[in-house]
Design an enzyme around this catalytic site. Structure first.
Site, PDB file in Angstrom:
ATOM      1  N   SER A  15       0.832  -1.209   0.000  1.00 35.95           N
ATOM      2  CA  SER A  15       0.000   0.000   0.000  1.00 35.95           C
ATOM      3  C   SER A  15       0.867   1.260   0.000  1.00 35.95           C
ATOM      4  CB  SER A  15      -0.878  -0.033   1.267  1.00 35.95           C
ATOM      5  OG  SER A  15      -1.621   1.152   1.415  1.00 35.95           O
ATOM      6  N   SER A 137       8.934  10.192   9.655  1.00 33.22           N
ATOM      7  CA  SER A 137       7.824  11.122   9.383  1.00 33.22           C
ATOM      8  C   SER A 137       8.250  12.496   9.893  1.00 33.22           C
ATOM      9  CB  SER A 137       6.591  10.658  10.165  1.00 33.22           C
ATOM     10  OG  SER A 137       5.614  11.669  10.198  1.00 33.22           O
ATOM     11  N   TYR A 150       2.693   7.570  17.868  1.00 34.61           N
ATOM     12  CA  TYR A 150       3.279   7.569  16.514  1.00 34.61           C
ATOM     13  C   TYR A 150       4.521   8.461  16.483  1.00 34.61           C
ATOM     14  CZ  TYR A 150       3.471   8.300  11.405  1.00 34.61           C
ATOM     15  OH  TYR A 150       3.865   8.379  10.088  1.00 34.61           O
ATOM     16  N   LYS A 154       8.448   7.398  15.814  1.00 36.31           N
ATOM     17  CA  LYS A 154       9.199   7.964  14.681  1.00 36.31           C
ATOM     18  C   LYS A 154      10.405   8.785  15.169  1.00 36.31           C
ATOM     19  CE  LYS A 154       6.604   6.377  11.268  1.00 36.31           C
ATOM     20  NZ  LYS A 154       7.134   5.415  10.278  1.00 36.31           N
ATOM     21  N   THR A 185      -2.188   8.793   0.959  1.00 37.13           N
ATOM     22  CA  THR A 185      -2.219   7.314   1.023  1.00 37.13           C
ATOM     23  C   THR A 185      -3.311   6.929   2.027  1.00 37.13           C
ATOM     24  OG1 THR A 185      -0.814   6.991   2.970  1.00 37.13           O
ATOM     25  CG2 THR A 185       0.331   7.332   0.858  1.00 37.13           C
TER      26      THR A 185
HETATM   27  N1  LIG Z   1       1.092   8.926   4.272  1.00 38.74           N
HETATM   28  C1  LIG Z   1       1.607   9.862   5.043  1.00 38.74           C
HETATM   29  O1  LIG Z   1       1.056  10.984   5.167  1.00 38.74           O
HETATM   30  C2  LIG Z   1       2.904   9.608   5.780  1.00 38.74           C
HETATM   31  C3  LIG Z   1       3.567  10.703   6.350  1.00 38.74           C
HETATM   32  C4  LIG Z   1       4.734  10.494   7.044  1.00 38.74           C
HETATM   33  C5  LIG Z   1       5.254   9.226   7.167  1.00 38.74           C
HETATM   34  N2  LIG Z   1       4.605   8.169   6.624  1.00 38.74           N
HETATM   35  C6  LIG Z   1       5.195   6.840   6.812  1.00 38.74           C
HETATM   36  O2  LIG Z   1       5.353   6.198   5.560  1.00 38.74           O
HETATM   37  C7  LIG Z   1       5.267   4.796   5.719  1.00 38.74           C
HETATM   38  C8  LIG Z   1       4.249   4.247   4.719  1.00 38.74           C
HETATM   39  O3  LIG Z   1       2.975   4.765   5.036  1.00 38.74           O
HETATM   40  P1  LIG Z   1       1.824   4.866   3.950  1.00 38.74           P
HETATM   41  O4  LIG Z   1       1.379   6.258   3.935  1.00 38.74           O
HETATM   42  O5  LIG Z   1       2.252   4.200   2.719  1.00 38.74           O
HETATM   43  O6  LIG Z   1       0.691   4.024   4.706  1.00 38.74           O
HETATM   44  P2  LIG Z   1      -0.208   2.780   4.234  1.00 38.74           P
HETATM   45  O7  LIG Z   1      -0.699   2.999   2.847  1.00 38.74           O
HETATM   46  O8  LIG Z   1      -1.198   2.567   5.318  1.00 38.74           O
HETATM   47  O9  LIG Z   1       0.833   1.569   4.185  1.00 38.74           O
HETATM   48  C9  LIG Z   1       1.344   1.013   5.359  1.00 38.74           C
HETATM   49  C10 LIG Z   1       2.068  -0.286   5.018  1.00 38.74           C
HETATM   50  O10 LIG Z   1       2.570  -0.833   6.241  1.00 38.74           O
HETATM   51  C11 LIG Z   1       2.267  -2.221   6.269  1.00 38.74           C
HETATM   52  N3  LIG Z   1       2.076  -2.718   7.625  1.00 38.74           N
HETATM   53  C12 LIG Z   1       1.341  -2.162   8.616  1.00 38.74           C
HETATM   54  N4  LIG Z   1       1.302  -2.984   9.676  1.00 38.74           N
HETATM   55  C13 LIG Z   1       2.040  -4.078   9.341  1.00 38.74           C
HETATM   56  C14 LIG Z   1       2.369  -5.283  10.015  1.00 38.74           C
HETATM   57  N5  LIG Z   1       1.930  -5.550  11.263  1.00 38.74           N
HETATM   58  N6  LIG Z   1       3.134  -6.196   9.362  1.00 38.74           N
HETATM   59  C15 LIG Z   1       3.570  -5.968   8.103  1.00 38.74           C
HETATM   60  N7  LIG Z   1       3.289  -4.848   7.411  1.00 38.74           N
HETATM   61  C16 LIG Z   1       2.529  -3.925   8.030  1.00 38.74           C
HETATM   62  C17 LIG Z   1       0.959  -2.330   5.503  1.00 38.74           C
HETATM   63  O11 LIG Z   1       0.841  -3.649   4.993  1.00 38.74           O
HETATM   64  P3  LIG Z   1      -0.316  -4.707   5.353  1.00 38.74           P
HETATM   65  O12 LIG Z   1      -1.463  -3.949   5.946  1.00 38.74           O
HETATM   66  O13 LIG Z   1      -0.617  -5.333   4.021  1.00 38.74           O
HETATM   67  O14 LIG Z   1       0.339  -5.647   6.299  1.00 38.74           O
HETATM   68  C18 LIG Z   1       1.167  -1.331   4.381  1.00 38.74           C
HETATM   69  O15 LIG Z   1       1.826  -1.950   3.298  1.00 38.74           O
HETATM   70  C19 LIG Z   1       4.881   4.555   7.179  1.00 38.74           C
HETATM   71  O16 LIG Z   1       6.030   4.221   7.908  1.00 38.74           O
HETATM   72  C20 LIG Z   1       4.327   5.894   7.621  1.00 38.74           C
HETATM   73  O17 LIG Z   1       4.471   6.100   8.999  1.00 38.74           O
HETATM   74  C21 LIG Z   1       3.446   8.324   5.922  1.00 38.74           C
END
Ligand SMILES: NC(=O)c1ccc[n+]([C@@H]2O[C@H](COP(=O)([O-])OP(=O)(O)OC[C@H]3O[C@@H](n4cnc5c(N)ncnc54)[C@H](OP(=O)(O)O)[C@@H]3O)[C@@H](O)[C@H]2O)c1
Length: 261
Positions: A15, A137, A150, A154, A185
């Protein structure tokens, strides 16, 4: 730096940022290893890729991570890049958050990436190469409402990565830490409420976030440049500036805006 035929292992590949990174690395000719806990989403993604293997794993199982790393190493005999994007967010005030939620956030956002990195480091150090990329983050740089656990997780991963960067400075083993602001996302949908249940809503903040394709492109550019810290922000830049130079105003704005999610 090119990625053709490089082995890139991505966690959180089902994702959001991890999935988009898989697509972009594939377009650059990389060989991929995809990890998340969801087999069917990874299989769907695999259909779009040239050369990849899937390792389904729930990163809450911290004890099994050394064996997972061995399995990842045996997929293609080596790993050139590991991109740890797996993560989970929070949408609840500290006063309403169970300790079990803090434990889960620390497990996925801090202990799992540390455990993966620790198990990979001996291999990277032995061959004096390898690049480890961990997604933190902007909440890993400054606190923000509804994200006490969170932000803590981080911040913790920042401390780990920066320390390892200092220790391995004179080797060719690289570490990069990524600090994205709001990216469009499903992260808020998957976020935890104070009682541990999924938040289930895409909050307005994420919808106005940066397009995930642009974010992934910036991450790859940062990796190519060997950047130690890759900051990916739009309007959040102003908040970072205020936090550093005018903290009293930062706290007021964060209080007002952050509690509206
Ligand atoms: N989107 C934002 O605004 C944002 C901002 C700052 C930082 N980030 C960081 O960027 C990274 C990616 O986030 P995203 O926005 O892409 O979120 P996302 O679309 O919700 O994706 C999160 C991913 O983490 C995996 N995950 C969660 N729990 C898991 C578990 N127990 N075991 C294995 N995999 C797990 C999920 O896979 P499954 O559910 O398939 O297991 C999914 O592939 C994260 O570290 C997030 O903190 C995001």
């Amino acid at each position: 730096m090119h990625f053709k035929d490089k082995v890139v292992w991505i966690t959180g590949a089902s994702s959001g940022i991890g999935k988009e990174l898989a697509l972009q690395f594939d377009a650059l000719g990389a060989i991929l290893i995809l990890t998340s806990s969801n087999q069917s989403l990874l299989s769907e993604l695999q259909l779009q890729l040239q050369k990849s293997k899937i390792l389904v794993y729930n990163l809450l199982d911290l004890k099994g991570i050394p064996a997972l790393v061995d399995e990842a190493l045996s997929c293609y005999g080596r790993i050139d890049f590991v991109i740890q994007s797996a993560g989970i967010s929070q949408r609840a005030q500290a006063t309403e958050t169970d300790i079990a939620v803090y434990e889960k956030l620390m497990a996925i956002n801090y202990f799992a990436p540390v455990a993966i990195n620790q198990a990979l480091l001996p291999h990277f150090v032995a061959k004096n190469s390898g690049h480890s990329v961990i997604i933190s983050s902007v909440a890993g740089l400054m606190g923000f409402p509804l994200r006490s656990g969170y932000a803590a997780s981080k911040h913790a991963i920042k401390g780990y990565v920066e320390t390892v960067q200092c220790e391995l400075l004179e080797t060719k083993v690289r570490h990069s830490i990524v600090y994205p602001g709001r990216i469009d996302t499903p992260i808020s949908k998957n976020a935890l409420q104070g009682n541990g249940q999924q938040y289930g809503t895409t909050d307005a903040n994420n919808e106005v976030g940066m397009n995930v394709k642009i974010c992934a492109r910036k991450i790859i550019k940062g990796i190519q440049k060997g950047k130690k810290a890759i900051v990916i922000v739009k309007a959040e830049r102003i908040l970072l500036w205020l936090w550093w130079f005018c903290p009293a105003l930062y706290y007021k704005i964060a209080h007002k805006k952050g509690l509206q999610n």
